[in-house]
Design an enzyme around this catalytic site. Sequence first.
Site, PDB file in Angstrom:
ATOM      1  N   ASN A  15      42.133  50.619  74.383  1.00  0.00           N
ATOM      2  CA  ASN A  15      41.752  51.681  73.956  1.00  0.00           C
ATOM      3  C   ASN A  15      41.022  51.641  73.338  1.00  0.00           C
ATOM      4  O   ASN A  15      41.336  50.750  72.076  1.00  0.00           O
ATOM      5  CB  ASN A  15      43.170  52.672  73.983  1.00  0.00           C
ATOM      6  CG  ASN A  15      42.527  54.040  72.873  1.00  0.00           C
ATOM      7  OD1 ASN A  15      41.253  54.357  72.217  1.00  0.00           O
ATOM      8  ND2 ASN A  15      43.227  54.848  73.267  1.00  0.00           N
ATOM      9  N   HIS A  41      39.578  53.463  67.840  1.00  0.00           N
ATOM     10  CA  HIS A  41      40.115  53.438  66.915  1.00  0.00           C
ATOM     11  C   HIS A  41      38.473  52.085  66.329  1.00  0.00           C
ATOM     12  O   HIS A  41      38.726  52.486  65.455  1.00  0.00           O
ATOM     13  CB  HIS A  41      41.129  52.794  66.509  1.00  0.00           C
ATOM     14  CG  HIS A  41      42.196  53.511  66.087  1.00  0.00           C
ATOM     15  ND1 HIS A  41      42.555  55.090  65.750  1.00  0.00           N
ATOM     16  CD2 HIS A  41      43.453  53.770  66.926  1.00  0.00           C
ATOM     17  CE1 HIS A  41      43.007  55.492  66.225  1.00  0.00           C
ATOM     18  NE2 HIS A  41      43.944  54.836  66.963  1.00  0.00           N
ATOM     19  N   HIS A  67      40.020  58.683  74.205  1.00  0.00           N
ATOM     20  CA  HIS A  67      40.308  60.433  74.214  1.00  0.00           C
ATOM     21  C   HIS A  67      39.332  61.040  72.994  1.00  0.00           C
ATOM     22  O   HIS A  67      39.156  60.645  71.979  1.00  0.00           O
ATOM     23  CB  HIS A  67      41.596  59.994  73.313  1.00  0.00           C
ATOM     24  CG  HIS A  67      42.577  61.167  72.771  1.00  0.00           C
ATOM     25  ND1 HIS A  67      43.285  61.536  72.012  1.00  0.00           N
ATOM     26  CD2 HIS A  67      41.903  62.488  73.274  1.00  0.00           C
ATOM     27  CE1 HIS A  67      43.874  62.799  72.335  1.00  0.00           C
ATOM     28  NE2 HIS A  67      43.136  63.323  73.131  1.00  0.00           N
ATOM     29  N   ARG A 107      38.801  63.544  71.777  1.00  0.00           N
ATOM     30  CA  ARG A 107      39.732  64.701  70.956  1.00  0.00           C
ATOM     31  C   ARG A 107      38.961  65.932  70.504  1.00  0.00           C
ATOM     32  O   ARG A 107      37.670  65.987  70.476  1.00  0.00           O
ATOM     33  CB  ARG A 107      40.320  64.364  69.411  1.00  0.00           C
ATOM     34  CG  ARG A 107      41.070  63.655  69.847  1.00  0.00           C
ATOM     35  CD  ARG A 107      42.281  62.627  68.640  1.00  0.00           C
ATOM     36  NE  ARG A 107      42.755  64.244  67.634  1.00  0.00           N
ATOM     37  CZ  ARG A 107      43.899  64.102  68.395  1.00  0.00           C
ATOM     38  NH1 ARG A 107      44.759  63.425  68.743  1.00  0.00           N
ATOM     39  NH2 ARG A 107      44.492  65.442  67.563  1.00  0.00           N
ATOM     40  N   ARG A 157      37.407  63.593  66.100  1.00  0.00           N
ATOM     41  CA  ARG A 157      37.698  62.362  64.235  1.00  0.00           C
ATOM     42  C   ARG A 157      36.876  61.026  64.877  1.00  0.00           C
ATOM     43  O   ARG A 157      36.836  60.208  64.007  1.00  0.00           O
ATOM     44  CB  ARG A 157      39.068  62.761  64.440  1.00  0.00           C
ATOM     45  CG  ARG A 157      39.853  61.733  65.451  1.00  0.00           C
ATOM     46  CD  ARG A 157      40.813  62.117  64.760  1.00  0.00           C
ATOM     47  NE  ARG A 157      41.535  63.293  64.244  1.00  0.00           N
ATOM     48  CZ  ARG A 157      42.812  63.814  64.133  1.00  0.00           C
ATOM     49  NH1 ARG A 157      43.776  62.299  64.546  1.00  0.00           N
ATOM     50  NH2 ARG A 157      43.747  64.730  64.314  1.00  0.00           N
ATOM     51  N   GLU A 199      41.216  60.047  78.410  1.00  0.00           N
ATOM     52  CA  GLU A 199      42.262  61.325  77.464  1.00  0.00           C
ATOM     53  C   GLU A 199      41.561  62.326  77.131  1.00  0.00           C
ATOM     54  O   GLU A 199      40.361  62.035  76.551  1.00  0.00           O
ATOM     55  CB  GLU A 199      43.029  60.331  77.129  1.00  0.00           C
ATOM     56  CG  GLU A 199      43.722  59.220  76.945  1.00  0.00           C
ATOM     57  CD  GLU A 199      44.602  58.626  75.399  1.00  0.00           C
ATOM     58  OE1 GLU A 199      44.730  59.356  74.832  1.00  0.00           O
ATOM     59  OE2 GLU A 199      44.942  57.218  75.899  1.00  0.00           O
ATOM     60  N   THR A 204      48.715  61.194  68.800  1.00  0.00           N
ATOM     61  CA  THR A 204      48.921  62.086  70.221  1.00  0.00           C
ATOM     62  C   THR A 204      50.690  61.515  69.503  1.00  0.00           C
ATOM     63  O   THR A 204      51.240  60.373  69.872  1.00  0.00           O
ATOM     64  CB  THR A 204      48.891  61.292  71.420  1.00  0.00           C
ATOM     65  OG1 THR A 204      47.446  61.592  71.319  1.00  0.00           O
ATOM     66  CG2 THR A 204      50.079  62.459  71.957  1.00  0.00           C
ATOM     67  N   GLU A 220      52.376  58.469  82.930  1.00  0.00           N
ATOM     68  CA  GLU A 220      51.801  57.775  81.288  1.00  0.00           C
ATOM     69  C   GLU A 220      52.842  58.098  80.412  1.00  0.00           C
ATOM     70  O   GLU A 220      53.385  59.090  80.259  1.00  0.00           O
ATOM     71  CB  GLU A 220      49.925  57.697  80.761  1.00  0.00           C
ATOM     72  CG  GLU A 220      50.903  56.562  80.549  1.00  0.00           C
ATOM     73  CD  GLU A 220      49.536  56.364  78.677  1.00  0.00           C
ATOM     74  OE1 GLU A 220      48.602  56.490  79.735  1.00  0.00           O
ATOM     75  OE2 GLU A 220      49.436  56.864  77.380  1.00  0.00           O
ATOM     76  N   HIS A 269      51.561  53.344  73.974  1.00  0.00           N
ATOM     77  CA  HIS A 269      51.615  53.946  72.588  1.00  0.00           C
ATOM     78  C   HIS A 269      52.907  52.985  71.967  1.00  0.00           C
ATOM     79  O   HIS A 269      53.396  52.989  72.139  1.00  0.00           O
ATOM     80  CB  HIS A 269      52.342  55.710  72.609  1.00  0.00           C
ATOM     81  CG  HIS A 269      51.494  56.448  72.021  1.00  0.00           C
ATOM     82  ND1 HIS A 269      52.130  56.102  70.368  1.00  0.00           N
ATOM     83  CD2 HIS A 269      50.292  58.076  71.538  1.00  0.00           C
ATOM     84  CE1 HIS A 269      51.153  56.786  69.535  1.00  0.00           C
ATOM     85  NE2 HIS A 269      49.841  57.240  70.260  1.00  0.00           N
TER      86      HIS A 269
END
Length: 240
Positions: A7, A10, A43, A45, A49, A70, A101, A151, A190
């Site tokens: 992922n 970040h 993701h 969003r 962000r 996502e 999340t 998931e 996660h």
Amino acid sequence: MVRLHVNVDHVATVRQARRETFPSPVAWALAAERAGAQGITCHLRQDRRHIQDADVAELRARIATRLNLEASLAPAIVDLAVATRAHAYCLVPENRTEVTTEGGLDVVGELARLREVVPRLVEVGGEVSLFVDPDAHQLAAAAESGAQFVELHTGAYANATGAARAAELERLRAAAERAHALGLRVNAGHGLDYENVAPIVLLPHVEELNIGFALVAEALFTGVDAAVRRMCALLSPPPD
Ligand code: PXP
């Protein structure tokens, strides 16, 4: 062997902190692939962000493995997801004030909406998973939704310690068995890191782990190549 999907949210978080053009989540994804990642996750969003629309398009065009997007059930996000033609989609809950999340999707409560959304994503060739807590009611509803995967949310396991962590691992194991019995394929993710991932790799039926934060944090010290290689080694432990 369990596949590692990296992922890259970040990496974009760092870029957006200064509204800069770097570091590039796409370049990071390509480096993660060279280090052995079998897929890339991001993701998009509603509040944008971290990942931006252009990142999704560029990831889809440039990565060599598979893009797992996502997405929430917000209508505008679903339309963008359909247009992306990602290889896979993970439908997640989204709350504007959360740091990340927080819980799994309320599949029971959202079943009617999922029955509209999931077929649209399947129709454009996507594999669809629902991000769920390890809960029998949610799994039963997931099996009714048309999604091929769940998931399993490993956040509660990752945050727990001692006996509570062992109990959360047991919940995940039971959920993986239950999902499989319902005809669902199983991913997980996660809060996974180098210290807590090994028992998750050994869960039955798990095909893919989605890991982000721990890899980006480790890469600050060791670089993306070493960070991803170290995690890949944990996902395919040598046979006894
Ligand atoms: N899976 C899902 C559905 C997520 O929402 C996230 C966080 O974006 C992850 C996996 C990865 O979590 P982490 O960044 O803690 O590894």
